[in-house]
Design a protein around this motif. Sequence first.
Motif, short mmCIF file in Angstrom:
data_model
loop_
_atom_site.label_atom_id
_atom_site.label_comp_id
_atom_site.label_asym_id
_atom_site.label_seq_id
_atom_site.Cartn_x
_atom_site.Cartn_y
_atom_site.Cartn_z
N ALA A 1 0.85 -1.19 0.00
CA ALA A 1 0.00 0.00 0.00
C ALA A 1 0.88 1.24 0.00
CB ALA A 1 -0.93 0.01 1.21
N VAL A 2 0.27 2.37 -0.34
CA VAL A 2 0.94 3.67 -0.30
C VAL A 2 0.10 4.60 0.56
CG1 VAL A 2 1.72 5.66 -1.63
CG2 VAL A 2 1.91 3.36 -2.61
N ILE A 3 0.73 5.36 1.43
CA ILE A 3 0.08 6.47 2.10
C ILE A 3 0.62 7.74 1.46
CG2 ILE A 3 -0.20 7.74 4.26
CD1 ILE A 3 0.13 5.15 5.78
N CYS A 4 -0.28 8.53 0.88
CA CYS A 4 0.14 9.73 0.15
C CYS A 4 -0.75 10.90 0.51
CB CYS A 4 0.07 9.46 -1.36
SG CYS A 4 0.47 10.89 -2.40
N GLY A 5 -0.15 12.06 0.76
CA GLY A 5 -0.97 13.24 1.03
C GLY A 5 -0.18 14.34 1.72
N LEU A 6 -0.89 15.38 2.13
CA LEU A 6 -0.27 16.45 2.89
C LEU A 6 0.26 15.88 4.21
CD1 LEU A 6 -2.81 19.38 2.37
CD2 LEU A 6 -0.93 18.65 0.91
N PRO A 7 1.33 16.45 4.74
CA PRO A 7 2.03 15.79 5.85
C PRO A 7 1.34 15.86 7.21
CG PRO A 7 3.10 17.86 5.32
CD PRO A 7 2.05 17.64 4.25
N VAL B 1 5.44 5.58 1.96
CA VAL B 1 4.91 6.88 2.37
C VAL B 1 5.41 7.96 1.40
CG1 VAL B 1 4.86 8.64 4.18
CG2 VAL B 1 4.82 6.21 4.79
N VAL B 2 4.49 8.78 0.92
CA VAL B 2 4.83 9.90 0.05
C VAL B 2 4.12 11.13 0.58
CG1 VAL B 2 4.76 10.88 -2.28
CG2 VAL B 2 5.13 8.42 -1.98
N LEU B 3 4.89 12.12 1.01
CA LEU B 3 4.33 13.37 1.54
C LEU B 3 4.43 14.45 0.48
CD1 LEU B 3 6.05 13.33 5.06
CD2 LEU B 3 3.82 12.39 4.43
N VAL B 4 3.35 15.20 0.28
CA VAL B 4 3.34 16.24 -0.74
C VAL B 4 2.94 17.58 -0.12
CG1 VAL B 4 2.82 14.66 -2.64
CG2 VAL B 4 0.94 15.73 -1.40
N ILE C 1 7.68 16.22 -0.82
CA ILE C 1 8.59 16.80 0.19
C ILE C 1 9.05 15.76 1.19
CG2 ILE C 1 7.66 19.13 -0.02
CD1 ILE C 1 5.97 18.61 2.46
N GLY C 2 8.74 14.50 0.95
CA GLY C 2 9.20 13.42 1.82
C GLY C 2 8.67 12.11 1.28
N GLU C 3 9.54 11.08 1.24
CA GLU C 3 9.07 9.78 0.76
C GLU C 3 9.96 8.67 1.25
OE1 GLU C 3 9.30 9.17 -3.50
OE2 GLU C 3 10.73 10.80 -3.67
#
Length: 338
Positions: free
Chosen positions: A269-275, A324-327, A334-336
Amino acid sequence: MKDPVTDFEYPAEWVAACRSPALLPDVRRGLAVLTSSGTVLRRGFTTGTTAAAACKAAVLSLAEDEEITGVGITLPCGIAVRIPVDAYRGTASCWKDAGDYPSDVTAGLEFVATAAPSISGSVQFVPGEGIGSFARNTHRHRQGTPAISEPALDCIRRSIAEGVEEADLPGVTVILTVPRGAEVAQKTLNPKIGVHGGISVLGTTGLVEPWDDHLMEGVLDRIARAPGGVVLTTGRLGLRYSRLLFPEREAVLVGSKLAEALRVVDGDAVICGLPGLILKFMNPDVLDGTGCATVEELSATPEWDDVASREIAAFQERYPRVRVVLVSRDGKVIGESP
């Protein structure tokens, strides 16, 4: 049948199992959501939508001899709705409708707008008592700025302009107040994030999702059976960027329910979104010792890269199959996970 707010295509078996067929038109319009069990849950309206309705009604009532009981509003997501109001001779009230979201502390809160014709012909919107303001400068807000999000402010101003045109007025000044705003704000996160004096006026889509205390039966079902892996995200911007970054996966909005969502994930799975919600989920104490009031504020500091890398690495030790992908708000990663 497709949800016009999220673009999710409801499976035919969900529609066939609907327990309230009379509510399916609301589902088609985006005013309600259908779950896998056939239950229909009604979406509510945000504080921004409520404020916009009160302001427009106040303007329209300047040109009417009778009481106005409802106004048409176009939500930030593009859906046109009619909102109940009580307006007469320049003063309007609108009460916050939380739909089937049971934990909304602003449910039933009254928004009051007062409108007066402008001699100069200008159109002005003035946030008043009960609307919070930022207590200090941040990288996005200046001290004293009203706590009104851009989508909500755009909706309010557009609704006022529509009212001015419909009422054929040269101009108007509208003052918006929330009589119990300061009291209710104490039950929200505002004191912790540096907003004082009242509530925030928010709303990316104009609608409030009904999921938080419903165990997300339909959402959890989607996660469990998502083909090719799933992307979990916490908000509307995260949902948009998740679809852009991972077009081959199904992106699912889970809000603050990341723990529940991860329990039913089958495979990677991926968690992606604003931090904000994501880092606080990974480490509730992430802000301790940083001097920052919010994760967004932390993301603008030189310490951000080190903090984000450390927290993501620690999280992956617990969840090795979750990336994890932070945008940022403009879609920049801005983080992954490494």
